[in-house]
Write a protein that holds these residues in place. Structure first.
Motif, PDB file in Angstrom:
ATOM      1  N   ALA A 132       0.835  -1.203   0.000  1.00  0.00           N
ATOM      2  CA  ALA A 132       0.000   0.000   0.000  1.00  0.00           C
ATOM      3  C   ALA A 132       0.872   1.257   0.000  1.00  0.00           C
ATOM      4  O   ALA A 132       0.582   2.224  -0.711  1.00  0.00           O
ATOM      5  CB  ALA A 132      -0.931   0.001   1.199  1.00  0.00           C
ATOM      6  N   LEU A 133       1.941   1.253   0.782  1.00  0.00           N
ATOM      7  CA  LEU A 133       2.832   2.413   0.837  1.00  0.00           C
ATOM      8  C   LEU A 133       3.579   2.611  -0.478  1.00  0.00           C
ATOM      9  O   LEU A 133       3.742   3.739  -0.944  1.00  0.00           O
ATOM     10  CB  LEU A 133       3.821   2.281   1.989  1.00  0.00           C
ATOM     11  CG  LEU A 133       3.213   2.492   3.376  1.00  0.00           C
ATOM     12  CD1 LEU A 133       4.161   1.994   4.460  1.00  0.00           C
ATOM     13  CD2 LEU A 133       2.866   3.964   3.586  1.00  0.00           C
ATOM     14  N   ASP A 134       4.022   1.530  -1.079  1.00  0.00           N
ATOM     15  CA  ASP A 134       4.788   1.619  -2.325  1.00  0.00           C
ATOM     16  C   ASP A 134       3.924   2.021  -3.518  1.00  0.00           C
ATOM     17  O   ASP A 134       4.415   2.649  -4.456  1.00  0.00           O
ATOM     18  CB  ASP A 134       5.484   0.286  -2.625  1.00  0.00           C
ATOM     19  CG  ASP A 134       6.555  -0.061  -1.606  1.00  0.00           C
ATOM     20  OD1 ASP A 134       6.962   0.829  -0.819  1.00  0.00           O
ATOM     21  OD2 ASP A 134       6.967  -1.243  -1.570  1.00  0.00           O
ATOM     22  N   ASP A 135       2.642   1.660  -3.489  1.00  0.00           N
ATOM     23  CA  ASP A 135       1.766   1.896  -4.642  1.00  0.00           C
ATOM     24  C   ASP A 135       0.993   3.212  -4.583  1.00  0.00           C
ATOM     25  O   ASP A 135       0.338   3.569  -5.562  1.00  0.00           O
ATOM     26  CB  ASP A 135       0.758   0.749  -4.783  1.00  0.00           C
ATOM     27  CG  ASP A 135       1.415  -0.549  -5.202  1.00  0.00           C
ATOM     28  OD1 ASP A 135       2.598  -0.527  -5.593  1.00  0.00           O
ATOM     29  OD2 ASP A 135       0.743  -1.601  -5.126  1.00  0.00           O
ATOM     30  N   GLY A 136       1.035   3.906  -3.473  1.00  0.00           N
ATOM     31  CA  GLY A 136       0.219   5.109  -3.348  1.00  0.00           C
ATOM     32  C   GLY A 136       1.034   6.358  -3.125  1.00  0.00           C
ATOM     33  O   GLY A 136       2.253   6.364  -3.244  1.00  0.00           O
ATOM     34  N   HIS A 137       0.316   7.426  -2.803  1.00  0.00           N
ATOM     35  CA  HIS A 137       0.941   8.695  -2.470  1.00  0.00           C
ATOM     36  C   HIS A 137       0.067   9.404  -1.444  1.00  0.00           C
ATOM     37  O   HIS A 137      -1.101   9.071  -1.276  1.00  0.00           O
ATOM     38  CB  HIS A 137       1.152   9.549  -3.720  1.00  0.00           C
ATOM     39  CG  HIS A 137      -0.124   9.870  -4.432  1.00  0.00           C
ATOM     40  ND1 HIS A 137      -0.741   8.983  -5.273  1.00  0.00           N
ATOM     41  CD2 HIS A 137      -0.911  10.963  -4.386  1.00  0.00           C
ATOM     42  CE1 HIS A 137      -1.853   9.518  -5.730  1.00  0.00           C
ATOM     43  NE2 HIS A 137      -1.984  10.724  -5.210  1.00  0.00           N
ATOM     44  N   GLY A 138       0.642  10.347  -0.725  1.00  0.00           N
ATOM     45  CA  GLY A 138      -0.100  11.041   0.329  1.00  0.00           C
ATOM     46  C   GLY A 138      -0.186  10.164   1.573  1.00  0.00           C
ATOM     47  O   GLY A 138       0.511   9.165   1.710  1.00  0.00           O
ATOM     48  N   ASP A 139      -1.054  10.566   2.485  1.00  0.00           N
ATOM     49  CA  ASP A 139      -1.220   9.822   3.736  1.00  0.00           C
ATOM     50  C   ASP A 139      -1.790   8.430   3.494  1.00  0.00           C
ATOM     51  O   ASP A 139      -2.631   8.249   2.610  1.00  0.00           O
ATOM     52  CB  ASP A 139      -2.177  10.557   4.682  1.00  0.00           C
ATOM     53  CG  ASP A 139      -1.600  11.831   5.255  1.00  0.00           C
ATOM     54  OD1 ASP A 139      -0.388  12.069   5.073  1.00  0.00           O
ATOM     55  OD2 ASP A 139      -2.357  12.581   5.884  1.00  0.00           O
ATOM     56  N   LEU A 140      -1.323   7.467   4.281  1.00  0.00           N
ATOM     57  CA  LEU A 140      -1.949   6.150   4.344  1.00  0.00           C
ATOM     58  C   LEU A 140      -2.604   6.068   5.715  1.00  0.00           C
ATOM     59  O   LEU A 140      -1.928   6.101   6.739  1.00  0.00           O
ATOM     60  CB  LEU A 140      -0.939   5.013   4.184  1.00  0.00           C
ATOM     61  CG  LEU A 140      -1.498   3.601   4.403  1.00  0.00           C
ATOM     62  CD1 LEU A 140      -2.599   3.273   3.390  1.00  0.00           C
ATOM     63  CD2 LEU A 140      -0.391   2.562   4.339  1.00  0.00           C
ATOM     64  N   VAL A 141      -3.934   6.013   5.728  1.00  0.00           N
ATOM     65  CA  VAL A 141      -4.686   5.944   6.974  1.00  0.00           C
ATOM     66  C   VAL A 141      -4.866   4.479   7.343  1.00  0.00           C
ATOM     67  O   VAL A 141      -5.326   3.678   6.534  1.00  0.00           O
ATOM     68  CB  VAL A 141      -6.058   6.640   6.841  1.00  0.00           C
ATOM     69  CG1 VAL A 141      -6.878   6.471   8.118  1.00  0.00           C
ATOM     70  CG2 VAL A 141      -5.856   8.114   6.509  1.00  0.00           C
TER      71      VAL A 141
END
Length: 107
Positions: free
Chosen positions: A31-40
């Motif tokens: 999830a961290l590697d595939d996204g951007h901005g905050d991870l809730v």
């Protein structure tokens, strides 16, 4: 343990412990590697965590920081809030609404 969601918000339920740590770590890292901005990370459904589970959260926090993101904890259950305050991790982790030691119920 079960985790549902995407690269912006994940809901964690069950137990985050030594038995579920590897799977949780994989999901969080993806999830961290595939996204951007905050991870809730919504912990409302989390029953318990042990030191290994807390280590997974801290590892995800560090990984998020290295990639310019932020891991934000939401719905941290009371007993886990007390642990974060006792270990002073509430000062390091981003917690929605924040935690104050004085406002936590005593055990």
């Amino acid at each position: 343990m079960h985790i549902r969601g995407d690269h912006a918000e994940l809901a964690v339920g069950g137990r985050l412990d030594v038995r579920s740590a590897a799977d949780a770590r994989t999901v969080l890292h993806t999830a961290l590697d595939d996204g951007h901005g905050d991870l809730v990370l919504d912990l409302t459904g989390l029953d318990s965590w042990d030191a290994t589970g807390l280590g997974v959260i801290m590892g995800a926090h560090r990984r998020a920081g290295r990639s310019g993101r932020r891991l934000v904890l939401r719905g941290v259950p009371d007993r886990m809030q007390r642990l974060l305050v006792a270990t002073r991790l509430h000062r390091i982790l981003a917690i929605e609404g924040g935690l104050e030691a004085e406002s936590l119920p005593r055990v």
